[in-house]
Design a protein around this motif. Structure first.
Motif, PDB file in Angstrom:
ATOM      1  N   GLU A 266      42.076  54.081  37.880  1.00  0.00           N
ATOM      2  CA  GLU A 266      40.398  54.175  37.893  1.00  0.00           C
ATOM      3  C   GLU A 266      39.952  52.212  39.258  1.00  0.00           C
ATOM      4  O   GLU A 266      39.252  53.389  40.060  1.00  0.00           O
ATOM      5  CB  GLU A 266      39.557  53.897  36.633  1.00  0.00           C
ATOM      6  CG  GLU A 266      38.017  54.184  36.643  1.00  0.00           C
ATOM      7  CD  GLU A 266      37.287  54.715  35.563  1.00  0.00           C
ATOM      8  OE1 GLU A 266      35.993  53.247  35.098  1.00  0.00           O
ATOM      9  OE2 GLU A 266      37.958  53.915  34.750  1.00  0.00           O
ATOM     10  N   LEU A 267      40.348  51.620  38.452  1.00  0.00           N
ATOM     11  CA  LEU A 267      40.168  50.208  39.604  1.00  0.00           C
ATOM     12  C   LEU A 267      41.102  50.714  41.202  1.00  0.00           C
ATOM     13  O   LEU A 267      39.798  50.538  41.876  1.00  0.00           O
ATOM     14  CB  LEU A 267      41.199  48.977  38.877  1.00  0.00           C
ATOM     15  CG  LEU A 267      40.899  48.128  39.988  1.00  0.00           C
ATOM     16  CD1 LEU A 267      39.020  47.639  39.995  1.00  0.00           C
ATOM     17  CD2 LEU A 267      41.901  46.679  38.867  1.00  0.00           C
ATOM     18  N   VAL A 268      42.078  51.319  40.737  1.00  0.00           N
ATOM     19  CA  VAL A 268      42.428  51.453  42.442  1.00  0.00           C
ATOM     20  C   VAL A 268      42.080  52.899  43.296  1.00  0.00           C
ATOM     21  O   VAL A 268      41.776  52.804  44.432  1.00  0.00           O
ATOM     22  CB  VAL A 268      44.020  52.038  42.285  1.00  0.00           C
ATOM     23  CG1 VAL A 268      44.711  52.418  43.722  1.00  0.00           C
ATOM     24  CG2 VAL A 268      44.726  50.604  41.969  1.00  0.00           C
ATOM     25  N   ALA A 269      41.616  53.305  42.529  1.00  0.00           N
ATOM     26  CA  ALA A 269      40.724  54.470  42.841  1.00  0.00           C
ATOM     27  C   ALA A 269      39.522  54.679  43.651  1.00  0.00           C
ATOM     28  O   ALA A 269      38.866  55.178  44.554  1.00  0.00           O
ATOM     29  CB  ALA A 269      40.525  56.303  41.929  1.00  0.00           C
TER      30      ALA A 269
ATOM     31  N   ASP B  16      40.126  43.981  47.894  1.00  0.00           N
ATOM     32  CA  ASP B  16      39.154  45.034  48.156  1.00  0.00           C
ATOM     33  C   ASP B  16      40.834  45.589  49.118  1.00  0.00           C
ATOM     34  O   ASP B  16      40.798  44.849  50.387  1.00  0.00           O
ATOM     35  CB  ASP B  16      38.142  44.834  49.296  1.00  0.00           C
ATOM     36  CG  ASP B  16      37.625  46.392  50.344  1.00  0.00           C
ATOM     37  OD1 ASP B  16      38.457  46.838  50.489  1.00  0.00           O
ATOM     38  OD2 ASP B  16      36.359  46.279  49.669  1.00  0.00           O
ATOM     39  N   ARG B  17      40.974  47.446  48.903  1.00  0.00           N
ATOM     40  CA  ARG B  17      41.670  47.732  48.885  1.00  0.00           C
ATOM     41  C   ARG B  17      41.899  48.169  50.385  1.00  0.00           C
ATOM     42  O   ARG B  17      42.842  48.302  51.393  1.00  0.00           O
ATOM     43  CB  ARG B  17      42.379  49.229  48.592  1.00  0.00           C
ATOM     44  CG  ARG B  17      43.029  48.547  46.698  1.00  0.00           C
ATOM     45  CD  ARG B  17      43.106  50.049  46.148  1.00  0.00           C
ATOM     46  NE  ARG B  17      44.505  50.437  46.930  1.00  0.00           N
ATOM     47  CZ  ARG B  17      45.149  50.891  47.135  1.00  0.00           C
ATOM     48  NH1 ARG B  17      44.786  52.213  46.336  1.00  0.00           N
ATOM     49  NH2 ARG B  17      46.548  51.477  47.478  1.00  0.00           N
ATOM     50  N   GLN B  18      40.470  48.494  51.291  1.00  0.00           N
ATOM     51  CA  GLN B  18      40.394  48.969  52.646  1.00  0.00           C
ATOM     52  C   GLN B  18      40.530  48.235  53.163  1.00  0.00           C
ATOM     53  O   GLN B  18      41.014  47.895  54.245  1.00  0.00           O
ATOM     54  CB  GLN B  18      39.308  49.675  52.411  1.00  0.00           C
ATOM     55  CG  GLN B  18      38.815  50.130  54.053  1.00  0.00           C
ATOM     56  CD  GLN B  18      37.623  51.195  53.928  1.00  0.00           C
ATOM     57  OE1 GLN B  18      36.722  49.988  53.638  1.00  0.00           O
ATOM     58  NE2 GLN B  18      37.745  51.826  54.740  1.00  0.00           N
TER      59      GLN B  18
ATOM     60  N   ARG C 290      31.520  39.379  45.026  1.00  0.00           N
ATOM     61  CA  ARG C 290      30.994  40.095  44.654  1.00  0.00           C
ATOM     62  C   ARG C 290      31.849  41.363  43.571  1.00  0.00           C
ATOM     63  O   ARG C 290      32.992  42.091  44.419  1.00  0.00           O
ATOM     64  CB  ARG C 290      29.894  40.724  45.135  1.00  0.00           C
ATOM     65  CG  ARG C 290      28.998  39.630  45.880  1.00  0.00           C
ATOM     66  CD  ARG C 290      27.760  40.042  46.182  1.00  0.00           C
ATOM     67  NE  ARG C 290      27.011  41.048  45.555  1.00  0.00           N
ATOM     68  CZ  ARG C 290      26.196  42.039  44.824  1.00  0.00           C
ATOM     69  NH1 ARG C 290      25.970  42.061  46.168  1.00  0.00           N
ATOM     70  NH2 ARG C 290      25.210  42.100  45.087  1.00  0.00           N
ATOM     71  N   ARG C 291      31.751  41.111  42.361  1.00  0.00           N
ATOM     72  CA  ARG C 291      32.350  42.154  41.942  1.00  0.00           C
ATOM     73  C   ARG C 291      32.225  43.620  41.186  1.00  0.00           C
ATOM     74  O   ARG C 291      31.004  43.793  41.716  1.00  0.00           O
ATOM     75  CB  ARG C 291      33.984  41.639  40.391  1.00  0.00           C
ATOM     76  CG  ARG C 291      34.238  40.304  40.341  1.00  0.00           C
ATOM     77  CD  ARG C 291      34.767  39.692  39.359  1.00  0.00           C
ATOM     78  NE  ARG C 291      33.847  38.823  39.288  1.00  0.00           N
ATOM     79  CZ  ARG C 291      33.668  37.226  39.031  1.00  0.00           C
ATOM     80  NH1 ARG C 291      34.850  37.228  39.796  1.00  0.00           N
ATOM     81  NH2 ARG C 291      33.460  36.675  38.413  1.00  0.00           N
ATOM     82  N   PRO C 292      32.477  44.374  41.493  1.00  0.00           N
ATOM     83  CA  PRO C 292      31.713  45.450  41.035  1.00  0.00           C
ATOM     84  C   PRO C 292      31.574  45.937  39.999  1.00  0.00           C
ATOM     85  O   PRO C 292      32.385  45.136  38.955  1.00  0.00           O
ATOM     86  CB  PRO C 292      33.090  46.867  41.418  1.00  0.00           C
ATOM     87  CG  PRO C 292      33.815  45.979  41.612  1.00  0.00           C
ATOM     88  CD  PRO C 292      33.903  44.774  41.881  1.00  0.00           C
ATOM     89  N   PRO C 293      30.521  47.058  39.426  1.00  0.00           N
ATOM     90  CA  PRO C 293      30.316  46.948  38.016  1.00  0.00           C
ATOM     91  C   PRO C 293      31.732  47.461  37.278  1.00  0.00           C
ATOM     92  O   PRO C 293      30.808  46.784  36.028  1.00  0.00           O
ATOM     93  CB  PRO C 293      28.866  48.404  38.630  1.00  0.00           C
ATOM     94  CG  PRO C 293      28.319  48.157  39.338  1.00  0.00           C
ATOM     95  CD  PRO C 293      30.170  47.955  40.144  1.00  0.00           C
ATOM     96  N   ILE C 294      31.988  48.835  37.453  1.00  0.00           N
ATOM     97  CA  ILE C 294      33.536  48.787  36.125  1.00  0.00           C
ATOM     98  C   ILE C 294      33.949  47.325  36.003  1.00  0.00           C
ATOM     99  O   ILE C 294      34.072  47.355  34.651  1.00  0.00           O
ATOM    100  CB  ILE C 294      33.386  49.921  37.224  1.00  0.00           C
ATOM    101  CG1 ILE C 294      34.670  49.896  38.189  1.00  0.00           C
ATOM    102  CG2 ILE C 294      33.729  50.834  37.605  1.00  0.00           C
ATOM    103  CD1 ILE C 294      36.146  50.367  39.060  1.00  0.00           C
ATOM    104  N   TRP C 295      34.189  46.565  36.625  1.00  0.00           N
ATOM    105  CA  TRP C 295      34.882  45.602  36.956  1.00  0.00           C
ATOM    106  C   TRP C 295      34.207  44.246  35.848  1.00  0.00           C
ATOM    107  O   TRP C 295      34.504  43.952  34.796  1.00  0.00           O
ATOM    108  CB  TRP C 295      35.427  44.651  38.124  1.00  0.00           C
ATOM    109  CG  TRP C 295      35.748  43.718  37.455  1.00  0.00           C
ATOM    110  CD1 TRP C 295      35.233  41.902  37.625  1.00  0.00           C
ATOM    111  CD2 TRP C 295      37.250  43.271  37.059  1.00  0.00           C
ATOM    112  NE1 TRP C 295      36.220  41.279  37.146  1.00  0.00           N
ATOM    113  CE2 TRP C 295      37.149  41.199  36.787  1.00  0.00           C
ATOM    114  CE3 TRP C 295      38.159  43.514  37.218  1.00  0.00           C
ATOM    115  CZ2 TRP C 295      38.313  41.110  36.046  1.00  0.00           C
ATOM    116  CZ3 TRP C 295      39.856  43.711  36.436  1.00  0.00           C
ATOM    117  CH2 TRP C 295      39.297  41.641  36.058  1.00  0.00           C
ATOM    118  N   GLU C 296      32.763  44.597  36.561  1.00  0.00           N
ATOM    119  CA  GLU C 296      32.073  43.645  35.087  1.00  0.00           C
ATOM    120  C   GLU C 296      32.336  43.639  34.144  1.00  0.00           C
ATOM    121  O   GLU C 296      32.068  42.902  32.794  1.00  0.00           O
ATOM    122  CB  GLU C 296      30.815  43.533  36.278  1.00  0.00           C
ATOM    123  CG  GLU C 296      30.234  42.349  37.690  1.00  0.00           C
ATOM    124  CD  GLU C 296      31.232  40.704  37.245  1.00  0.00           C
ATOM    125  OE1 GLU C 296      30.562  40.570  36.171  1.00  0.00           O
ATOM    126  OE2 GLU C 296      31.549  40.453  38.156  1.00  0.00           O
TER     127      GLU C 296
END
Length: 150
Positions: free
Chosen positions: A55-58, A122-124, A131-137
């Motif tokens: 999910e993190l990678v996606a 950031d893979r891109q 700033r970490r995304p909400p799924i990570w936080e």
């Protein structure tokens, strides 16, 4: 939880049995097997906190190890049952330190201790995400949650 240092989290446990492919010709655990077990333990801890690595990678992120220090204390052998105790050791800005204690399942032997430092990328762009995304936080908040008092 961004930016400021957070205290270490509770310990998680990951159990493995030493199979022949984890060892050298003498039946001693190959040093790199410990690193693989640490990775497996970390990925499963994130999953238990609601964030599968896929999910993190996606979502466009990677979580590479940027620093790793391992201290080997004594040999583990084929057939040993091992416990990898691990935890997030707080947050240090963009750095995510993870601690490991690897020993026998019966608690009688200490095979290795380690500290890995990870960053969210950031893979891109290939750049570290400040700033970490909400799924990570959400996941890291669960991993850093204090152990409830009994």
């Amino acid at each position: 939880m961004s930016g400021s240092e957070q205290s270490a989290s509770k310990w998680f446990e990951y159990r493995v049995e030493v199979f022949p492919h984890h060892t050298d010709y003498a039946g001693v655990v190959w040093h790199g097997s410990y690193v693989g077990w640490m990775e497996e333990a970390r990925v499963l801890a994130l999953r238990s906190a609601g964030l599968g690595y896929e999910e993190l990678v996606a979502s466009g992120f990677e979580l590479p190890v940027v620093e790793l220090a391992v201290r080997y204390h004594q040999f583990a052998h084929m057939g040993d049952r091992i416990v990898i105790k691990h935890r997030v050791a707080g947050l240090e800005g963009v750095r995510i330190p993870w601690e490991y204690e690897i020993g026998s399942a019966d608690g009688g032997r200490r095979f290795a201790s380690a500290r890995a430092t990870l960053v969210l990328v950031d893979r891109q762009t290939g750049k570290i995400r400040r700033r970490r995304p909400p799924i990570w936080e959400d996941a890291i908040a669960q991993l850093l949650a204090p152990v409830p008092e009994i």
